[in-house]
Write a protein that holds these residues in place. Structure first.
Motif, PDB file in Angstrom:
ATOM      1  N   PHE A   1      13.193 -36.273 -10.007  1.00 26.74           N
ATOM      2  CA  PHE A   1      12.102 -35.469  -9.442  1.00 26.74           C
ATOM      3  C   PHE A   1      10.738 -36.035  -9.845  1.00 26.74           C
ATOM      4  CE2 PHE A   1       9.057 -32.238 -11.005  1.00 26.74           C
ATOM      5  CZ  PHE A   1       8.538 -31.812  -9.795  1.00 26.74           C
TER       6      PHE A   1
ATOM      7  N   ARG B   1      16.084 -29.620 -10.853  1.00 25.31           N
ATOM      8  CA  ARG B   1      15.489 -30.142 -12.091  1.00 25.31           C
ATOM      9  C   ARG B   1      16.192 -29.609 -13.327  1.00 25.31           C
ATOM     10  NH1 ARG B   1       9.549 -28.130 -11.105  1.00 25.31           N
ATOM     11  NH2 ARG B   1      10.189 -27.405  -9.060  1.00 25.31           N
TER      12      ARG B   1
ATOM     13  N   GLU C   1      18.216 -35.113 -13.334  1.00 19.93           N
ATOM     14  CA  GLU C   1      17.597 -34.515 -12.148  1.00 19.93           C
ATOM     15  C   GLU C   1      16.080 -34.455 -12.301  1.00 19.93           C
ATOM     16  OE1 GLU C   1      21.127 -31.494 -10.550  1.00 19.93           O
ATOM     17  OE2 GLU C   1      19.535 -30.740 -11.858  1.00 19.93           O
ATOM     18  N   TYR C   2      15.616 -34.079 -13.490  1.00 22.90           N
ATOM     19  CA  TYR C   2      14.174 -34.006 -13.705  1.00 22.90           C
ATOM     20  C   TYR C   2      13.545 -35.395 -13.624  1.00 22.90           C
ATOM     21  CZ  TYR C   2       9.595 -33.030 -15.549  1.00 22.90           C
ATOM     22  OH  TYR C   2       8.228 -32.933 -15.674  1.00 22.90           O
ATOM     23  N   LYS C   3      14.206 -36.390 -14.157  1.00 21.04           N
ATOM     24  CA  LYS C   3      13.702 -37.768 -14.102  1.00 21.04           C
ATOM     25  C   LYS C   3      13.516 -38.216 -12.652  1.00 21.04           C
ATOM     26  CE  LYS C   3      15.035 -42.489 -15.457  1.00 21.04           C
ATOM     27  NZ  LYS C   3      15.388 -42.995 -14.105  1.00 21.04           N
TER      28      LYS C   3
ATOM     29  N   HIS D   1      11.194 -31.007 -21.820  1.00 19.27           N
ATOM     30  CA  HIS D   1      10.195 -31.958 -21.341  1.00 19.27           C
ATOM     31  C   HIS D   1       9.018 -32.112 -22.296  1.00 19.27           C
ATOM     32  CE1 HIS D   1      11.837 -30.467 -17.232  1.00 19.27           C
ATOM     33  NE2 HIS D   1      12.668 -31.311 -17.815  1.00 19.27           N
TER      34      HIS D   1
END
Length: 257
Positions: A71, A62, A67-69, A198
């Protein structure tokens, strides 16, 4: 720290103050979606195999925005797949029963913080917490649950699809745009989050943005510097109440001059 100011006539005339809260790792320890998923698995709603998959999702990288998107899209999709075929009424009842577990997850400063903020503006959750899990806690704390995760529901039954994924930055940006669209006073509004990237949509929307950091985080000093560079107010569990009260006093004194 340099205060962020917007002295346009439009802002000066507006009167409505808001207090925006992220939930996960801001007011509670951990991720609401996982806490509720485990509870639902214990009550034979979500299959254990799907819960295991969500546990694997939590190990996904993340570090970057992309990567966070991925996840956030993956774990939320798996969660609502687990609700497929169950009624909204059933999940809301389980959400009510989950309240005692949710209370245990509250951070030690959470209740006092909310009591401190309740007279400062309309308190609103903008968070990737599941709506059915947060509704009872939000009602108890006085936080409006308008912008949360939502599953698609047809004829009172979850379809297994995602309706609103508030864990995604683009959804938080939309939420903030709605909140600030009319009669919004940035100068007397507050926001609380735990992540520089975020939670930036809610933190950037107000003049009093508090970023909650963990002192035992090995990157604490780096995050603190980055927060100050963005004109966020870095706080920890030990000084958040003191710094919030100081900020409120300062704003109130300016109102009277």
């Amino acid at each position: 720290m340099t205060e962020r100011r917007n002295n346009s006539p439009e802002t000066e005339k507006s009167t409505r103050a808001v207090v925006l809260f992220d939930i996960d790792n801001t007011l509670i320890y951990g991720f609401s979606i996982m806490l509720f998923a485990r509870y639902l698995a214990d009550n034979r709603v979500i299959q254990n195999s799907l819960l295991e998959q969500m546990n694997k999702d939590m190990k996904m990288p993340r570090s970057t925005e992309e990567e966070y998107k991925i996840f956030a899209e993956t774990i939320v999709a798996h969660f609502y797949q687990g609700l497929k075929g169950h009624t909204l009424e059933e999940i809301e009842k389980l959400g009510q029963n989950f309240l005692s577990d949710y209370r245990i997850a509250l951070k030690p400063y959470a209740v006092e913080l909310i009591q401190t903020m309740e007279n400062q503006g309309r308190m609103i959750a903008v968070s990737g917490a599941p709506k059915e899990a947060f509704l009872p806690l939000g009602s108890e704390l006085g936080i409006q649950p308008e912008y949360l995760l939502e599953g698609e529901i047809v004829n009172g039954v979850f379809t297994g699809e995602v309706s609103v994924n508030m864990a995604l930055g683009r959804e938080k940006i939309k939420a903030v745009a709605e909140i600030t669209a009319e009669d919004f006073n940035k100068q007397v509004s507050y926001a609380f989050g735990d992540h520089l990237q975020h939670d930036s949509p809610i933190l950037d929307a107000v003049s009093s943005p508090f970023l909650i950091l963990e002192e035992n985080d090995p990157h604490f000093e780096k995050k603190k510097r980055e927060a100050l560079a963005k004109s966020y107010i870095p706080v920890t569990k030990d000084d958040i109440i003191q710094k919030v009260k100081q900020r409120i006093a300062g704003i109130n004194s300016r109102k009277q001059t």
